[in-house]
Scaffold this motif. Structure first.
Motif, PDB file in Angstrom:
ATOM      1  N   VAL A  69      38.919  42.189 -10.849  1.00  0.00           N
ATOM      2  CA  VAL A  69      39.745  42.010  -9.931  1.00  0.00           C
ATOM      3  C   VAL A  69      41.475  42.643 -10.682  1.00  0.00           C
ATOM      4  O   VAL A  69      41.544  43.179 -10.119  1.00  0.00           O
ATOM      5  CB  VAL A  69      40.845  40.778  -9.687  1.00  0.00           C
ATOM      6  CG1 VAL A  69      42.033  40.201  -9.497  1.00  0.00           C
ATOM      7  CG2 VAL A  69      39.625  39.406  -8.836  1.00  0.00           C
ATOM      8  N   ASN A  70      41.615  42.962 -12.462  1.00  0.00           N
ATOM      9  CA  ASN A  70      41.845  43.722 -12.979  1.00  0.00           C
ATOM     10  C   ASN A  70      41.649  44.927 -12.204  1.00  0.00           C
ATOM     11  O   ASN A  70      42.174  45.648 -12.717  1.00  0.00           O
ATOM     12  CB  ASN A  70      42.253  43.232 -14.250  1.00  0.00           C
ATOM     13  CG  ASN A  70      42.371  41.302 -14.618  1.00  0.00           C
ATOM     14  OD1 ASN A  70      43.935  41.600 -13.778  1.00  0.00           O
ATOM     15  ND2 ASN A  70      42.333  41.021 -15.636  1.00  0.00           N
ATOM     16  N   LEU A  71      40.540  45.028 -12.809  1.00  0.00           N
ATOM     17  CA  LEU A  71      40.226  46.604 -12.326  1.00  0.00           C
ATOM     18  C   LEU A  71      40.745  47.546 -10.524  1.00  0.00           C
ATOM     19  O   LEU A  71      41.537  48.396 -11.354  1.00  0.00           O
ATOM     20  CB  LEU A  71      38.580  47.433 -12.912  1.00  0.00           C
ATOM     21  CG  LEU A  71      38.850  48.528 -12.308  1.00  0.00           C
ATOM     22  CD1 LEU A  71      39.126  49.421 -13.565  1.00  0.00           C
ATOM     23  CD2 LEU A  71      36.911  48.276 -12.475  1.00  0.00           C
ATOM     24  N   MET A  72      40.306  46.910 -10.301  1.00  0.00           N
ATOM     25  CA  MET A  72      40.943  46.696  -8.525  1.00  0.00           C
ATOM     26  C   MET A  72      42.253  47.193  -8.749  1.00  0.00           C
ATOM     27  O   MET A  72      42.806  47.471  -8.420  1.00  0.00           O
ATOM     28  CB  MET A  72      40.545  45.449  -7.201  1.00  0.00           C
ATOM     29  CG  MET A  72      38.805  46.050  -7.479  1.00  0.00           C
ATOM     30  SD  MET A  72      38.115  44.488  -6.049  1.00  0.00           S
ATOM     31  CE  MET A  72      38.575  43.618  -6.286  1.00  0.00           C
ATOM     32  N   GLU A  73      42.883  46.564  -9.556  1.00  0.00           N
ATOM     33  CA  GLU A  73      44.381  45.817  -9.496  1.00  0.00           C
ATOM     34  C   GLU A  73      44.813  47.457  -9.877  1.00  0.00           C
ATOM     35  O   GLU A  73      45.932  48.071  -9.458  1.00  0.00           O
ATOM     36  CB  GLU A  73      44.997  44.726 -10.414  1.00  0.00           C
ATOM     37  CG  GLU A  73      46.654  44.742 -10.144  1.00  0.00           C
ATOM     38  CD  GLU A  73      47.423  43.455 -10.580  1.00  0.00           C
ATOM     39  OE1 GLU A  73      48.797  43.246 -10.274  1.00  0.00           O
ATOM     40  OE2 GLU A  73      45.983  42.790 -11.269  1.00  0.00           O
ATOM     41  N   THR A  74      44.484  47.420 -10.941  1.00  0.00           N
ATOM     42  CA  THR A  74      44.994  48.625 -11.671  1.00  0.00           C
ATOM     43  C   THR A  74      44.688  50.640 -11.287  1.00  0.00           C
ATOM     44  O   THR A  74      45.580  51.062 -10.968  1.00  0.00           O
ATOM     45  CB  THR A  74      44.186  49.114 -13.006  1.00  0.00           C
ATOM     46  OG1 THR A  74      44.440  47.746 -13.948  1.00  0.00           O
ATOM     47  CG2 THR A  74      44.686  50.168 -14.012  1.00  0.00           C
TER      48      THR A  74
END
Length: 136
Positions: free
Chosen positions: A70-75
């Motif tokens: 999720v953090n990677l997609m958000e970034t």
């Protein structure tokens, strides 16, 4: 009063009359002994306490993997959004410079236009509609 037979221990506990009635009603309804009802209640309560303190519905490593994803997609989404916004800002600046140069707008008048635009956006929840500007 300990009578150990077949892995069981006899114990005496004091409980209220209301609890005794509830215990008997559950045992009758479930067609089992009062001891079975008490054992099941203790198991359920033990599980309840575990879920309140140590329990989780998903494995911790699965949770970490999901959060990392999720953090990677958000970034990535933030990077794409920032790139688009930056490109729009550059295009907008070019258009403004061309208009200002071709129309020979006085810098003082340009500052007044900017103030009026900011006020308009503040009053209209940051929504810009050309129809509203043309009516003024």
């Amino acid at each position: 009063m300990e009578n150990k037979s077949k892995g069981r221990v006899a114990r005496a506990y004091r409980i209220s009359d209301e609890t005794v009635e509830t215990l008997k009603a559950i045992a009758d309804k479930e067609n089992c002994t009062e001891t079975a009802v008490i054992e099941n209640a203790i198991r359920y309560y033990k599980d309840y306490l575990y879920m309140q303190t140590d329990g989780a519905f998903i494995n911790e490593s699965v949770k970490r993997t999901f959060l990392a994803s999720v953090n990677l997609m958000e970034t990535r989404l933030n990077n794409r959004t920032n790139k688009v916004l930056s490109e729009l800002a550059i295009q907008q600046a070019i258009i403004c410079q061309v208009l200002a140069h071709e129309l020979e707008i006085n810098p003082r008048a340009l500052d007044n236009y900017r103030r009026a635009a900011v006020e308009y956006l503040k009053m209209n929840d940051r929504v810009f509609r050309l129809e509203d500007i043309l009516e003024e």
